[in-house]
Scaffold this motif. Structure first.
Motif, PDB file in Angstrom:
ATOM      1  N   ILE A   1       0.866  -1.189   0.000  1.00 18.63           N
ATOM      2  CA  ILE A   1       0.000   0.000   0.000  1.00 18.63           C
ATOM      3  C   ILE A   1       0.899   1.235   0.000  1.00 18.63           C
ATOM      4  CG2 ILE A   1      -1.921   1.154   1.199  1.00 18.63           C
ATOM      5  CD1 ILE A   1      -2.595  -1.730   0.682  1.00 18.63           C
ATOM      6  N   LYS A   2       0.665   2.148  -0.950  1.00 20.08           N
ATOM      7  CA  LYS A   2       1.537   3.328  -1.068  1.00 20.08           C
ATOM      8  C   LYS A   2       0.726   4.610  -1.121  1.00 20.08           C
ATOM      9  CE  LYS A   2       5.147   0.862  -3.555  1.00 20.08           C
ATOM     10  NZ  LYS A   2       6.131   0.842  -4.628  1.00 20.08           N
ATOM     11  N   ALA A   3       1.063   5.553  -0.241  1.00 20.43           N
ATOM     12  CA  ALA A   3       0.486   6.898  -0.351  1.00 20.43           C
ATOM     13  C   ALA A   3       0.994   7.520  -1.651  1.00 20.43           C
ATOM     14  CB  ALA A   3       0.912   7.745   0.843  1.00 20.43           C
TER      15      ALA A   3
ATOM     16  N   ILE B   1      -2.280   0.518  -4.785  1.00 17.32           N
ATOM     17  CA  ILE B   1      -2.275  -0.815  -4.164  1.00 17.32           C
ATOM     18  C   ILE B   1      -1.588  -1.729  -5.165  1.00 17.32           C
ATOM     19  CG2 ILE B   1      -3.675  -2.714  -3.248  1.00 17.32           C
ATOM     20  CD1 ILE B   1      -5.792  -0.671  -2.489  1.00 17.32           C
ATOM     21  N   GLU B   2      -0.500  -2.357  -4.678  1.00 19.35           N
ATOM     22  CA  GLU B   2       0.439  -2.939  -5.626  1.00 19.35           C
ATOM     23  C   GLU B   2       0.778  -4.379  -5.281  1.00 19.35           C
ATOM     24  OE1 GLU B   2       3.672  -0.229  -7.130  1.00 19.35           O
ATOM     25  OE2 GLU B   2       4.861  -1.555  -5.875  1.00 19.35           O
ATOM     26  N   GLU B   3       1.023  -5.126  -6.321  1.00 18.11           N
ATOM     27  CA  GLU B   3       1.495  -6.514  -6.217  1.00 18.11           C
ATOM     28  C   GLU B   3       2.801  -6.562  -5.416  1.00 18.11           C
ATOM     29  OE1 GLU B   3       3.343  -9.473  -9.696  1.00 18.11           O
ATOM     30  OE2 GLU B   3       3.058  -7.345 -10.061  1.00 18.11           O
ATOM     31  N   PHE B   4       2.946  -7.565  -4.548  1.00 19.85           N
ATOM     32  CA  PHE B   4       4.172  -7.758  -3.772  1.00 19.85           C
ATOM     33  C   PHE B   4       5.188  -8.513  -4.617  1.00 19.85           C
ATOM     34  CE2 PHE B   4       6.584 -10.694  -0.988  1.00 19.85           C
ATOM     35  CZ  PHE B   4       7.278  -9.762  -0.234  1.00 19.85           C
ATOM     36  N   LEU B   5       6.383  -7.952  -4.744  1.00 20.43           N
ATOM     37  CA  LEU B   5       7.430  -8.586  -5.538  1.00 20.43           C
ATOM     38  C   LEU B   5       8.553  -9.034  -4.617  1.00 20.43           C
ATOM     39  CD1 LEU B   5       7.670  -5.964  -8.421  1.00 20.43           C
ATOM     40  CD2 LEU B   5       6.518  -8.184  -8.508  1.00 20.43           C
ATOM     41  N   THR B   6       9.271 -10.089  -5.015  1.00 20.45           N
ATOM     42  CA  THR B   6      10.419 -10.507  -4.203  1.00 20.45           C
ATOM     43  C   THR B   6      11.671 -10.541  -5.063  1.00 20.45           C
ATOM     44  OG1 THR B   6       9.841 -12.798  -4.630  1.00 20.45           O
ATOM     45  CG2 THR B   6       9.221 -11.906  -2.495  1.00 20.45           C
TER      46      THR B   6
ATOM     47  N   GLN C   1      16.251  -9.298  -4.836  1.00 20.34           N
ATOM     48  CA  GLN C   1      17.177  -8.295  -4.316  1.00 20.34           C
ATOM     49  C   GLN C   1      16.855  -6.940  -4.923  1.00 20.34           C
ATOM     50  OE1 GLN C   1      21.097  -8.495  -3.283  1.00 20.34           O
ATOM     51  NE2 GLN C   1      21.234 -10.710  -3.188  1.00 20.34           N
ATOM     52  N   GLU C   2      17.125  -5.904  -4.147  1.00 14.84           N
ATOM     53  CA  GLU C   2      16.885  -4.557  -4.646  1.00 14.84           C
ATOM     54  C   GLU C   2      18.187  -3.926  -5.113  1.00 14.84           C
ATOM     55  OE1 GLU C   2      14.294  -2.138  -2.186  1.00 14.84           O
ATOM     56  OE2 GLU C   2      13.374  -3.969  -1.435  1.00 14.84           O
ATOM     57  N   MET C   3      18.047  -2.997  -6.041  1.00 17.68           N
ATOM     58  CA  MET C   3      19.217  -2.280  -6.559  1.00 17.68           C
ATOM     59  C   MET C   3      18.812  -0.830  -6.784  1.00 17.68           C
ATOM     60  SD  MET C   3      21.509  -3.161  -9.937  1.00 17.68           S
ATOM     61  CE  MET C   3      20.227  -3.140 -11.176  1.00 17.68           C
TER      62      MET C   3
ATOM     63  N   HIS D   1      19.743  -0.459   2.490  1.00 17.72           N
ATOM     64  CA  HIS D   1      19.183  -1.369   3.502  1.00 17.72           C
ATOM     65  C   HIS D   1      18.119  -0.579   4.242  1.00 17.72           C
ATOM     66  CE1 HIS D   1      23.151  -2.933   2.562  1.00 17.72           C
ATOM     67  NE2 HIS D   1      22.886  -4.057   3.184  1.00 17.72           N
ATOM     68  N   LYS D   2      16.858  -0.784   3.886  1.00 20.09           N
ATOM     69  CA  LYS D   2      15.799   0.090   4.431  1.00 20.09           C
ATOM     70  C   LYS D   2      15.348  -0.289   5.834  1.00 20.09           C
ATOM     71  CE  LYS D   2      14.453   2.792   0.759  1.00 20.09           C
ATOM     72  NZ  LYS D   2      13.835   2.603  -0.538  1.00 20.09           N
ATOM     73  N   PRO D   3      15.133  -1.596   6.144  1.00 21.33           N
ATOM     74  CA  PRO D   3      14.649  -1.914   7.492  1.00 21.33           C
ATOM     75  C   PRO D   3      15.704  -1.589   8.562  1.00 21.33           C
ATOM     76  CG  PRO D   3      14.183  -3.696   5.968  1.00 21.33           C
ATOM     77  CD  PRO D   3      15.146  -2.778   5.282  1.00 21.33           C
TER      78      PRO D   3
ATOM     79  N   ILE E   1      10.392  -0.385  -8.711  1.00 27.52           N
ATOM     80  CA  ILE E   1       9.633  -0.146  -7.480  1.00 27.52           C
ATOM     81  C   ILE E   1       9.296   1.323  -7.350  1.00 27.52           C
ATOM     82  CG2 ILE E   1       9.827  -0.085  -4.976  1.00 27.52           C
ATOM     83  CD1 ILE E   1      11.082  -2.687  -4.975  1.00 27.52           C
ATOM     84  N   GLU E   2      10.264   2.169  -7.637  1.00 25.77           N
ATOM     85  CA  GLU E   2      10.020   3.604  -7.510  1.00 25.77           C
ATOM     86  C   GLU E   2      10.990   4.372  -8.371  1.00 25.77           C
ATOM     87  OE1 GLU E   2      11.190   5.423  -3.816  1.00 25.77           O
ATOM     88  OE2 GLU E   2      12.963   4.184  -3.635  1.00 25.77           O
ATOM     89  N   PHE E   3      10.614   5.611  -8.671  1.00 27.52           N
ATOM     90  CA  PHE E   3      11.551   6.571  -9.240  1.00 27.52           C
ATOM     91  C   PHE E   3      11.685   7.739  -8.287  1.00 27.52           C
ATOM     92  CE2 PHE E   3      11.075   4.615 -13.481  1.00 27.52           C
ATOM     93  CZ  PHE E   3      12.404   4.632 -13.849  1.00 27.52           C
TER      94      PHE E   3
HETATM   95  P1  AMP Z   1       9.760   3.005  -1.582  1.00 32.27           P
HETATM   96  O1  AMP Z   1       9.527   4.029  -0.514  1.00 32.27           O
HETATM   97  O2  AMP Z   1       8.851   3.117  -2.740  1.00 32.27           O
HETATM   98  O3  AMP Z   1      11.225   2.904  -1.926  1.00 32.27           O
HETATM   99  O4  AMP Z   1       9.453   1.595  -0.900  1.00 32.27           O
HETATM  100  C1  AMP Z   1      10.097   1.255   0.282  1.00 32.27           C
HETATM  101  C2  AMP Z   1      10.460  -0.208   0.263  1.00 32.27           C
HETATM  102  O5  AMP Z   1       9.276  -0.984   0.230  1.00 32.27           O
HETATM  103  C3  AMP Z   1      11.247  -0.649  -0.961  1.00 32.27           C
HETATM  104  O6  AMP Z   1      12.616  -0.419  -0.845  1.00 32.27           O
HETATM  105  C4  AMP Z   1      10.919  -2.126  -0.987  1.00 32.27           C
HETATM  106  O7  AMP Z   1      11.739  -2.832  -0.083  1.00 32.27           O
HETATM  107  C5  AMP Z   1       9.511  -2.189  -0.482  1.00 32.27           C
HETATM  108  N1  AMP Z   1       8.565  -2.278  -1.612  1.00 32.27           N
HETATM  109  C6  AMP Z   1       7.989  -1.283  -2.290  1.00 32.27           C
HETATM  110  N2  AMP Z   1       7.189  -1.754  -3.269  1.00 32.27           N
HETATM  111  C7  AMP Z   1       7.261  -3.095  -3.205  1.00 32.27           C
HETATM  112  C8  AMP Z   1       6.652  -4.173  -3.940  1.00 32.27           C
HETATM  113  N3  AMP Z   1       5.780  -3.955  -4.939  1.00 32.27           N
HETATM  114  N4  AMP Z   1       6.954  -5.442  -3.583  1.00 32.27           N
HETATM  115  C9  AMP Z   1       7.809  -5.692  -2.564  1.00 32.27           C
HETATM  116  N5  AMP Z   1       8.415  -4.732  -1.837  1.00 32.27           N
HETATM  117  C10 AMP Z   1       8.140  -3.446  -2.147  1.00 32.27           C
END
Ligand code: AMP
Ligand code: GLY
Length: 421
Positions: free
Chosen positions: A142-144, A185-190, A192-194, A214-216, A283-285
Motif C-alpha cells: 500500500i503506497k500513499a 495498491i500494488e502486487e508484492f514482488l520478491t 534483491q533490490e538495486m 538497507h531500508k529496514p 519499485i520507484e523513481f
Molecule cells: P519506496 O519508498 O517506494 O522505496 O518503498 C520502500 C520499500 O518498500 C522498498 O525499498 C521495498 O523494499 C519495499 N517495496 C515497495 N514496493 C514493493 C513491492 N511492490 N513489492 C515488494 N516490496 C516493495
C-alpha cells in the motif's frame, strides 16, 4: 564559480564534499546545511522551501549555480522559481520531479509505455480502494501517492495490516491530506533490490555505479522501514547484464517517455529496482540523488561533479567524460536511539577526532552553544569506508563507526553482507 547547494542531510554533505574538490569553485554555500557541511561550505540559515529567500540570497551573492538536492523543493518547483528569476539551477523542473512526487503519475507513465513495474490499481477514494483491497490477498503493498519522507509505503504481510495502512493514509491522513488523497495498491514482488541512479539530460542517460540500500532498521531486514541504514557499491554479486537490462528496459525508456510527455527530465534520476525471477522491475523513481546511496557513489566518482552538472544544463551530457574508481565503498548509518520512531536530540557526539580511514558524512548533527557537535536527527552520521573490495571497505567503515560515540547509538551490523554470502 559560486555555488549554492540546497539541503541538510548526509546526501548533501557528500555532494558538498564532492563539489569542494572542484578547482572551478571559488565559493560554496549550503542552505541550511548541518554541523559537518559547515566545515566545507558556508551554511546559511535559509530552509529548503523558502523560495523567495533562496532566490534573493542567490542574487545578492552572485551565485552561478544552485544545486537542489532534496525531493520536497524539487516537487514544489524550486528549479522553476529560480529559472524564472534568471538564476541557473541544477535539478528537474516540477513537471518532471512529479515522477517522484506522485506515485500514481509514475505508475500510469510506466503502464502507458510498457515499462516493467509491479501490477497495481490506484484509487482516489477510500471505499473503492477498500473494496479492491478485500478482493486481493496478502502480502500486498500500500503506497500513499505523495511525498511522505520515505514512510508512505507499507509492505503488508496480513490483510489486517494492509487495511490499517490504507485507513491511516486515506482516512487518518497521517502523511497529510494531499499525499494521502490517492493510493496505489500494488502486487508484492520478491528479489534483491538495486538503486540505479543516472545523470539524465532529456534523452541522454549516463548511469552511475549501482548500489544497494538497507531500508529496514534491524539486521536481516527486520523491523520497520527507515530512510536507509546503509549502502554499498559496487554490487559484485549482480552481473553487469542485469544493469544493462535495467538501462535498456527501464531507465532509458523512462527518460524517453518523459520527453514524449513534454516533461523532459534534467538532473539525477534514481530508479529503485527489484530483481525478480521474471526480470528487473521498477519499485520507484526518485528525482534526485539517494540518501545514503550518494555517500557510496560520489566517493567512487573520479570526474569533477560540477562538470557533469554543467554538461547536463548545457545539453552536452552525451560528450561528457565520466570516470569511476574501481574501489569499493560501504556506508554504515549511525542512528539515534528510537529511530525510526521518536528519538531525543542534542546528545553530545564524541570520537569524531578519532576517525582514521573513513569518510564521515553528517546527516543529523548540529553544533550547540558550546561548540559541541550533538545529534539533531534520526540518522546522525554516515560512515563510508573505501577499500580494494567490499570486505576491506566494510571493515574500515565499521572500525570507524565504533570510534564514534553518543548515548544509545545504533547501527546495522550486516551492511553489504548480501554481497558476501
Ligand atoms: P519506496 O519508498 O517506494 O522505496 O518503498 C520502500 C520499500 O518498500 C522498498 O525499498 C521495498 O523494499 C519495499 N517495496 C515497495 N514496493 C514493493 C513491492 N511492490 N513489492 C515488494 N516490496 C516493495
Ligand atoms: N535511500 C532511499 C532514498 O534516497 O530514497
Amino acid at each position: 564559480m559560486r555555488v549554492l547547494v540546497i539541503g541538510r542531510g548526509g546526501r548533501e554533505h557528500a555532494i558538498v564534499w564532492a563539489l569542494s574538490k572542484s578547482p572551478k569553485i571559488s565559493k560554496l554555500f549550503c542552505a541550511p546545511g548541518n554541523g559537518g557541511i559547515a566545515g566545507l561550505a558556508e551554511c546559511v540559515p535559509i530552509t529548503e522551501l523558502q523560495f523567495d529567500e533562496i532566490s534573493t540570497f542567490a542574487k545578492e551573492q552572485a551565485i552561478d549555480l544552485v544545486m537542489v538536492a532534496p525531493d520536497d523543493p524539487l516537487a514544489a518547483g524550486l528549479v522553476d522559481h529560480l529559472e524564472s528569476k534568471g538564476i541557473e539551477a541544477f535539478g528537474p523542473r516540477a513537471n518532471a520531479a512529479i515522477i517522484e512526487g506522485s506515485k500514481v503519475f509514475m505508475k500510469q507513465l510506466l503502464k502507458k509505455y510498457s515499462i516493467p513495474t509491479a501490477a497495481y490499481e490506484s484509487f482516489d477514494a477510500y471505499e473503492p480502494a477498500l473494496a479492491y483491497l478485500r478482493s486481493q490477498t496478502a502480502p500486498i503493498v500500500i503506497k500513499a501517492d505523495g511525498l511522505a519522507a520515505g514512510k508512505g509505503v507499507t509492505v503488508a504481510q496480513t490483510m489486517e495490516e494492509a487495511e490499517a495502512a490504507l485507513k491511516d493514509i486515506m482516512v487518518g491522513q497521517v502523511f497529510g491530506a494531499s499525499a494521502g488523497a490517492s493510493v496505489v495498491i500494488e502486487e508484492f514482488l520478491t528479489g534483491q533490490e538495486m538503486s540505479l541512479l543516472a545523470f539524465v539530460d532529456g534523452s541522454t542517460v549516463r548511469l552511475m555505479v549501482p548500489s544497494q540500500d538497507h531500508k529496514p532498521v534491524f539486521d536481516n531486514d527486520k523491523g520497520p522501514n527507515t530512510g536507509g541504514m546503509g549502502t554499498y557499491s559496487p554490487l559484485p554479486h549482480i552481473p553487469e547484464s542485469i544493469v544493462q537490462e535495467a538501462l535498456v528496459n527501464i531507465v532509458q525508456p523512462t527518460a524517453d517517455a518523459m520527453v514524449a510527455e513534454g516533461r523532459p527530465f534534467k538532473g539525477v534520476l534514481y530508479a529503485g529496482l527489484i530483481l525478480t525471477p521474471n526480470g528487473v522491475k521498477t519499485i520507484e523513481f526518485n528525482a534526485r540523488f539517494g540518501d545514503p546511496e550518494t555517500q557510496v557513489i560520489l566517493p567512487r566518482l573520479k570526474t569533477d561533479l560540477l562538470d557533469i552538472f554543467l554538461a547536463i544544463n548545457n545539453g552536452t551530457l552525451a560528450e561528457q567524460p565520466i570516470e569511476w574508481s574501481e574501489q569499493a565503498a560501504v556506508c554504515v548509518i549511525v542512528a539515534s536511539p528510537g529511530y525510526p520512531g521518536p528519538y531525543p536530540k542534542g546528545l553530545p557526539i564524541s570520537g569524531l577526532d578519532q576517525v582514521q580511514d573513513a569518510l564521515v558524512f553528517h546527516a543529523g548533527t548540529a553544533v550547540d552553544e558550546n561548540g559541541q557537535i550533538v545529534t539533531n536527527g534520526g540518522r546522525v552520521l554516515g560512515i563510508t569506508g573505501l577499500g580494494k573490495d567490499i570486505v576491506e571497505a566494510r571493515q574500515k567503515a565499521y572500525a570507524d563507526a565504533d570510534r564514534i560515540h553518543f548515548e544509545g547509538k545504533h547501527y546495522r551490523t550486516d551492511i553489504a553482507m548480501k554481497a558476501l554470502r
